[in-house]
Design a protein around this motif. Sequence first.
Motif, PDB file in Angstrom:
ATOM      1  N   PRO A 326       0.805  -1.233   0.000  1.00  0.00           N
ATOM      2  CA  PRO A 326       0.000   0.000   0.000  1.00  0.00           C
ATOM      3  C   PRO A 326       0.835   1.279   0.000  1.00  0.00           C
ATOM      4  O   PRO A 326       0.309   2.365  -0.271  1.00  0.00           O
ATOM      5  N   GLN A 327       2.129   1.169   0.279  1.00  0.00           N
ATOM      6  CA  GLN A 327       2.990   2.343   0.291  1.00  0.00           C
ATOM      7  C   GLN A 327       3.408   2.770  -1.110  1.00  0.00           C
ATOM      8  O   GLN A 327       3.800   3.917  -1.324  1.00  0.00           O
ATOM      9  N   CYS A 328       3.339   1.842  -2.072  1.00  0.00           N
ATOM     10  CA  CYS A 328       3.817   2.121  -3.432  1.00  0.00           C
ATOM     11  C   CYS A 328       2.731   2.853  -4.220  1.00  0.00           C
ATOM     12  O   CYS A 328       1.624   2.322  -4.397  1.00  0.00           O
ATOM     13  N   PRO A 329       3.006   4.062  -4.743  1.00  0.00           N
ATOM     14  CA  PRO A 329       1.983   4.813  -5.488  1.00  0.00           C
ATOM     15  C   PRO A 329       1.598   4.148  -6.807  1.00  0.00           C
ATOM     16  O   PRO A 329       0.559   4.465  -7.377  1.00  0.00           O
ATOM     17  N   HIS A 330       2.404   3.225  -7.280  1.00  0.00           N
ATOM     18  CA  HIS A 330       2.122   2.542  -8.544  1.00  0.00           C
ATOM     19  C   HIS A 330       1.527   1.148  -8.338  1.00  0.00           C
ATOM     20  O   HIS A 330       1.231   0.452  -9.301  1.00  0.00           O
ATOM     21  N   GLY A 331       1.371   0.754  -7.082  1.00  0.00           N
ATOM     22  CA  GLY A 331       0.776  -0.550  -6.787  1.00  0.00           C
ATOM     23  C   GLY A 331       1.611  -1.723  -7.252  1.00  0.00           C
ATOM     24  O   GLY A 331       1.067  -2.785  -7.589  1.00  0.00           O
ATOM     25  N   ASN A 374       9.736   6.123  -1.385  1.00  0.00           N
ATOM     26  CA  ASN A 374       9.364   6.311   0.020  1.00  0.00           C
ATOM     27  C   ASN A 374       8.830   5.043   0.668  1.00  0.00           C
ATOM     28  O   ASN A 374       8.305   5.083   1.781  1.00  0.00           O
ATOM     29  N   VAL A 375       8.959   3.910  -0.033  1.00  0.00           N
ATOM     30  CA  VAL A 375       8.509   2.639   0.529  1.00  0.00           C
ATOM     31  C   VAL A 375       9.492   2.181   1.604  1.00  0.00           C
ATOM     32  O   VAL A 375      10.692   2.085   1.357  1.00  0.00           O
ATOM     33  N   LYS A 376       8.989   1.920   2.787  1.00  0.00           N
ATOM     34  CA  LYS A 376       9.815   1.462   3.898  1.00  0.00           C
ATOM     35  C   LYS A 376       9.613  -0.038   4.081  1.00  0.00           C
ATOM     36  O   LYS A 376       8.506  -0.497   4.366  1.00  0.00           O
ATOM     37  N   CYS A 377      10.690  -0.769   3.910  1.00  0.00           N
ATOM     38  CA  CYS A 377      10.638  -2.231   4.010  1.00  0.00           C
ATOM     39  C   CYS A 377      10.900  -2.666   5.441  1.00  0.00           C
ATOM     40  O   CYS A 377      11.838  -2.176   6.083  1.00  0.00           O
ATOM     41  N   ALA A 379      12.194  -5.299   6.379  1.00  0.00           N
ATOM     42  CA  ALA A 379      13.483  -5.989   6.443  1.00  0.00           C
ATOM     43  C   ALA A 379      14.655  -5.069   6.132  1.00  0.00           C
ATOM     44  O   ALA A 379      15.808  -5.491   6.147  1.00  0.00           O
ATOM     45  N   GLY A 380      14.338  -3.809   5.804  1.00  0.00           N
ATOM     46  CA  GLY A 380      15.390  -2.841   5.535  1.00  0.00           C
ATOM     47  C   GLY A 380      15.923  -2.859   4.114  1.00  0.00           C
ATOM     48  O   GLY A 380      16.974  -2.274   3.840  1.00  0.00           O
ATOM     49  N   PHE A 381      15.219  -3.505   3.168  1.00  0.00           N
ATOM     50  CA  PHE A 381      15.690  -3.578   1.793  1.00  0.00           C
ATOM     51  C   PHE A 381      15.554  -2.223   1.094  1.00  0.00           C
ATOM     52  O   PHE A 381      14.617  -1.462   1.368  1.00  0.00           O
ATOM     53  N   ASN A 382      16.456  -1.944   0.169  1.00  0.00           N
ATOM     54  CA  ASN A 382      16.328  -0.808  -0.731  1.00  0.00           C
ATOM     55  C   ASN A 382      15.429  -1.272  -1.876  1.00  0.00           C
ATOM     56  O   ASN A 382      15.889  -1.892  -2.841  1.00  0.00           O
ATOM     57  N   ILE A 383      14.144  -1.002  -1.747  1.00  0.00           N
ATOM     58  CA  ILE A 383      13.142  -1.556  -2.657  1.00  0.00           C
ATOM     59  C   ILE A 383      13.379  -1.118  -4.102  1.00  0.00           C
ATOM     60  O   ILE A 383      13.392  -1.940  -5.028  1.00  0.00           O
ATOM     61  N   ARG A 384      13.567   0.167  -4.301  1.00  0.00           N
ATOM     62  CA  ARG A 384      13.727   0.670  -5.671  1.00  0.00           C
ATOM     63  C   ARG A 384      14.950   0.059  -6.339  1.00  0.00           C
ATOM     64  O   ARG A 384      14.888  -0.377  -7.500  1.00  0.00           O
ATOM     65  N   GLU A 385      16.038   0.020  -5.629  1.00  0.00           N
ATOM     66  CA  GLU A 385      17.280  -0.533  -6.183  1.00  0.00           C
ATOM     67  C   GLU A 385      17.102  -1.982  -6.605  1.00  0.00           C
ATOM     68  O   GLU A 385      17.533  -2.394  -7.691  1.00  0.00           O
ATOM     69  N   ARG A 386      16.428  -2.764  -5.774  1.00  0.00           N
ATOM     70  CA  ARG A 386      16.258  -4.183  -6.083  1.00  0.00           C
ATOM     71  C   ARG A 386      15.280  -4.412  -7.233  1.00  0.00           C
ATOM     72  O   ARG A 386      15.491  -5.294  -8.066  1.00  0.00           O
ATOM     73  N   ILE A 387      14.226  -3.606  -7.297  1.00  0.00           N
ATOM     74  CA  ILE A 387      13.266  -3.777  -8.389  1.00  0.00           C
ATOM     75  C   ILE A 387      13.902  -3.414  -9.726  1.00  0.00           C
ATOM     76  O   ILE A 387      13.739  -4.127 -10.734  1.00  0.00           O
ATOM     77  N   LEU A 388      14.634  -2.298  -9.768  1.00  0.00           N
ATOM     78  CA  LEU A 388      15.299  -1.903 -11.013  1.00  0.00           C
ATOM     79  C   LEU A 388      16.315  -2.957 -11.449  1.00  0.00           C
ATOM     80  O   LEU A 388      16.500  -3.211 -12.640  1.00  0.00           O
ATOM     81  N   ASP A 389      16.960  -3.564 -10.499  1.00  0.00           N
ATOM     82  CA  ASP A 389      17.952  -4.597 -10.788  1.00  0.00           C
ATOM     83  C   ASP A 389      17.282  -5.843 -11.358  1.00  0.00           C
ATOM     84  O   ASP A 389      17.598  -6.301 -12.461  1.00  0.00           O
TER      85      ASP A 389
END
Length: 402
Positions: A326-331, A374-377, A379-389
């Motif tokens: 629910p934190q992701c504006p793009h769902g 602005n998504v807070k995981c 587990a502390g993951f960098n969400i954007r970095e991992r998705i782009l990867d």
Amino acid sequence: MENRQRRDFIRKSLLGISGAALVPGAMKASRRIDNQKNLIPELPGRTLGRTGIKTPLISLGAAGIYDPNFVKAAYYAGVKLFFSATYYGEGKNEIVVGEGLKGMPRDSFVIGTATPADEFDARAGVFKSPLDIDAYIRKAEASLKRFGLDYVDIFLFPYAGKKESLMHEPLLRAMQKLKEEGKTRFIGIATHGDCAEALTAAADSRIYDVVMTSYNFKTQDKTAMNNAISYAAKAGVGVIAMKTTAGAARDKSGTSPLNTDAALKWALQHRDIATVVSGMTSLEQLEKNLAMIGNLKMTEQEMKDINLALNNSSGLYCHQCRQCVPQCPHGLEIPAAMRSYMYAYGYRNMEQAQFTLTEADLDGDKCNLCDECNVKCSAGFNIRERILDISRLRNVPGEFLV
């Protein structure tokens, strides 16, 4: 001394018996061994709930297996329970497992598989529409055909979690019909998220025989999860643990690997876990795991290794808590992306990583629409970095992934 002797015995068994199946030109030797079933070692095991199946503490998760000879090797080494799924290699994995066990006495091995339903939204964990019972039965029958079997021993409905989904009436009717028609001996569910709820609901249903659940040292609410496992076991449900190595690596690079012996032992400390499913893909891994189950007592170093991995914020295991969605504006289906990332960098299973991305219909390009994520995981993951990867894997041709 005892552990060393056991390891030597296992090595000789693998190289002298199982390994024969993996050596080019050794198939004649392999056929001779088919008539020497007494050479197969009896591994330490537990009973899988009311199924009555006595299974070794370690079982083979075949997602990354492409050679039927490795299945044969595991069989001769004493492994009894083999798990596949209709979505592993788009069904090709079931063919590999079936070929590996072809000709073996049918009562000498246990086959499990999982088949999703088209009407089920794995992301939300609910049915979008009532299950088409006949269509689901046909999918199960296609699975049997790929295995080359008249029946499987354990048929699972995957990605279950929420009670309402487990108790979906058409699903229950379909599962019971498979059992009544002799296409499976036992039925169950596989769950990655809401695991405690799934275990409890399966036990209360008095219908499901088996639950395969994520369970490892990084499990968030261990007390609730341990209680749910015991509750299900007390009701006669056979509990199988998966994802026990929590990604199998401490980070993306793999330069600081997890102590997998420690992770597997940790899961098996719970006496109500009948067996752990391990994605073994080499004789070395097989030998290592079989030696491990000979002595489940954790050493001081293994405990230290578990604590080190537990406190490592750069790990690969996603709890599937879904607090991020629910934190992701793009769902975006972030939990599926994190699972894909784990399959790719932790288990080095690119095919399963790509399948997970495709099923989630993940459009990683949307991450570029935000100046800052602005998504807070939890587990502390960098969400954007991992998705782009990981989203780069979407367009890689499948033939380059095997």
